[in-house]
Design a protein around this motif. Structure first.
Motif, mmCIF file in Angstrom:
data_model
loop_
_atom_site.group_PDB
_atom_site.id
_atom_site.type_symbol
_atom_site.label_atom_id
_atom_site.label_comp_id
_atom_site.label_asym_id
_atom_site.label_seq_id
_atom_site.Cartn_x
_atom_site.Cartn_y
_atom_site.Cartn_z
ATOM 1 N N GLU A 156 0.821 -1.216 0.000
ATOM 2 C CA GLU A 156 0.000 0.000 0.000
ATOM 3 C C GLU A 156 0.852 1.263 0.000
ATOM 4 O O GLU A 156 0.412 2.319 -0.450
ATOM 5 N N THR A 157 2.080 1.180 0.481
ATOM 6 C CA THR A 157 2.941 2.367 0.532
ATOM 7 C C THR A 157 3.557 2.702 -0.819
ATOM 8 O O THR A 157 4.182 3.763 -0.965
ATOM 9 N N LEU A 158 3.413 1.834 -1.812
ATOM 10 C CA LEU A 158 4.052 2.088 -3.098
ATOM 11 C C LEU A 158 3.358 3.236 -3.824
ATOM 12 O O LEU A 158 2.137 3.284 -3.899
ATOM 13 N N PRO A 159 4.128 4.133 -4.395
ATOM 14 C CA PRO A 159 3.540 5.255 -5.132
ATOM 15 C C PRO A 159 3.142 4.845 -6.545
ATOM 16 O O PRO A 159 3.498 3.764 -7.031
ATOM 17 N N ILE A 160 2.441 5.731 -7.228
ATOM 18 C CA ILE A 160 2.092 5.527 -8.631
ATOM 19 C C ILE A 160 3.275 5.873 -9.531
ATOM 20 O O ILE A 160 3.474 5.258 -10.582
ATOM 21 N N ALA A 161 4.057 6.849 -9.138
ATOM 22 C CA ALA A 161 5.202 7.290 -9.937
ATOM 23 C C ALA A 161 6.389 7.565 -9.027
ATOM 24 O O ALA A 161 6.225 8.014 -7.893
ATOM 25 N N VAL A 162 7.576 7.289 -9.546
ATOM 26 C CA VAL A 162 8.825 7.646 -8.874
ATOM 27 C C VAL A 162 9.626 8.544 -9.807
ATOM 28 O O VAL A 162 9.787 8.228 -10.999
ATOM 29 N N GLU A 163 10.109 9.651 -9.280
ATOM 30 C CA GLU A 163 10.962 10.565 -10.030
ATOM 31 C C GLU A 163 12.407 10.369 -9.585
ATOM 32 O O GLU A 163 12.682 10.288 -8.386
ATOM 33 N N VAL A 164 13.315 10.317 -10.555
ATOM 34 C CA VAL A 164 14.725 10.072 -10.262
ATOM 35 C C VAL A 164 15.580 11.062 -11.054
ATOM 36 O O VAL A 164 15.570 11.035 -12.291
ATOM 37 N N PRO A 165 16.323 11.936 -10.393
ATOM 38 C CA PRO A 165 17.260 12.799 -11.119
ATOM 39 C C PRO A 165 18.396 11.963 -11.714
ATOM 40 O O PRO A 165 18.945 11.081 -11.056
ATOM 41 N N THR A 166 18.746 12.236 -12.970
ATOM 42 C CA THR A 166 19.862 11.567 -13.628
ATOM 43 C C THR A 166 20.740 12.623 -14.291
ATOM 44 O O THR A 166 20.404 13.807 -14.334
ATOM 45 N N GLU A 167 21.863 12.175 -14.851
ATOM 46 C CA GLU A 167 22.746 13.105 -15.544
ATOM 47 C C GLU A 167 22.080 13.733 -16.756
ATOM 48 O O GLU A 167 22.443 14.831 -17.174
ATOM 49 N N GLN A 168 21.094 13.046 -17.323
ATOM 50 C CA GLN A 168 20.388 13.555 -18.496
ATOM 51 C C GLN A 168 19.163 14.390 -18.141
ATOM 52 O O GLN A 168 18.531 14.958 -19.022
ATOM 53 N N GLY A 169 18.836 14.468 -16.875
ATOM 54 C CA GLY A 169 17.626 15.160 -16.446
ATOM 55 C C GLY A 169 16.742 14.221 -15.649
ATOM 56 O O GLY A 169 17.153 13.118 -15.261
ATOM 57 N N LEU A 170 15.533 14.626 -15.422
ATOM 58 C CA LEU A 170 14.617 13.850 -14.589
ATOM 59 C C LEU A 170 14.103 12.633 -15.334
ATOM 60 O O LEU A 170 13.650 12.729 -16.488
ATOM 61 N N ALA A 171 14.144 11.468 -14.689
ATOM 62 C CA ALA A 171 13.506 10.259 -15.197
ATOM 63 C C ALA A 171 12.274 9.962 -14.347
ATOM 64 O O ALA A 171 12.253 10.240 -13.152
#
Length: 248
Positions: A131-146
């Motif tokens: 239940e704690t899992l989100p719908i989306a995860v954002e991850v900063p990378t060298e190319q920008g946000l994933a």
């Protein structure tokens, strides 16, 4: 929460989780696991995964169909393991409410029978964690946000920011959240449109023989549950290829 009664999910977790940039190691993404956790361990070993510095972000559908779905909790407890919620996690949580007589048969027809082999406390602990899992995860990378979601970012959104704002307003238990976890519009229509404010969107849900790029969407469910293999890929590499292919 009481450990003496059946689980009643609230789907109240914030729909979007943002990770900090990983400045110490590498970020990896895994396709739909479907209970094939021994195969995941093998793939992590093959790519040289370092638990002390690396992170793994999964596209959801951690459970069902494979032989080791019951191991999901021990993976979720690892500090380097992250995942979004897939439609199989949704089915589990919906069936655990026991309010809709159709929910449990639907889930069991899609691989949920392992649930009946667990003790009640195991079920409660797993449901709590999922239940704690989100719908989306954002991850900063060298190319920008994933951005990692289970199925897709719906095609009517011109930017991730537009989708993000709509999802935050709608919540984790909304028709929009369901589209991010179950939609296949981009896959069925081979849509090459891209979201200009992210480096890549990584998702699963739709089976492909090899990881497939549509615009800057990557589909990485290579069908471990249907005799295929489990994909574990470098997030930076996916973002770099998407950027090069789109001329970014």
């Amino acid at each position: 929460m009481s450990k003496t009664s059946e689980y009643t999910p609230g789907f109240g977790t914030a729909p979007i989780r943002r990770l900090e940039a990983n400045t110490r190691g590498r970020d990896w993404v895994a396709g739909d696991i479907h209970g094939y956790f021994p195969e995941l361990a093998e793939r992590l070993s093959a790519v040289g995964f370092e638990p002390a510095t690396d992170r793994l972000i999964c596209v959801g559908d951690l459970v069902d169909r494979g032989p080791c779905s019951h191991e999901v909790l021990q993976w979720l407890e690892q500090p380097w393991f992250h995942s979004v919620r897939g439609n199989h996690e949704d089915m589990l949580l919906e069936a655990a409410q026991s309010t809709d007589p159709r929910a449990r048969p639907l889930w069991f027809a899609n691989g949920g029978a392992w649930w009946d082999r667990l003790e009640m406390l195991q079920r409660l602990d797993i449901a709590d964690a999922l239940e704690t899992l989100p719908i989306a995860v954002e991850v900063p990378t060298e190319q920008g946000l994933a951005v990692i979601v289970h199925a897709e970012v719906p095609a009517e959104f011109d930017t991730w920011l537009d989708c993000r704002q709509a999802l935050e307003a709608a919540g984790s238990n909304s028709p929009l959240a369901e589209r991010l976890t179950r939609g296949r519009e981009r896959y069925y229509n081979a849509l090459e449109t891209r979201l200009p404010d992210v480096s890549a969107v990584v998702c699963g849900h739709s089976r492909v023989e090899e990881p497939r790029r549509l615009g800057n969407h990557w589909i990485i469910d290579t069908a471990i549950d249907q005799g295929g293999r489990l994909s574990v890929l470098s997030l930076d590499a996916l973002c770099a290829e998407a950027a090069t292919a789109t001329g970014r």
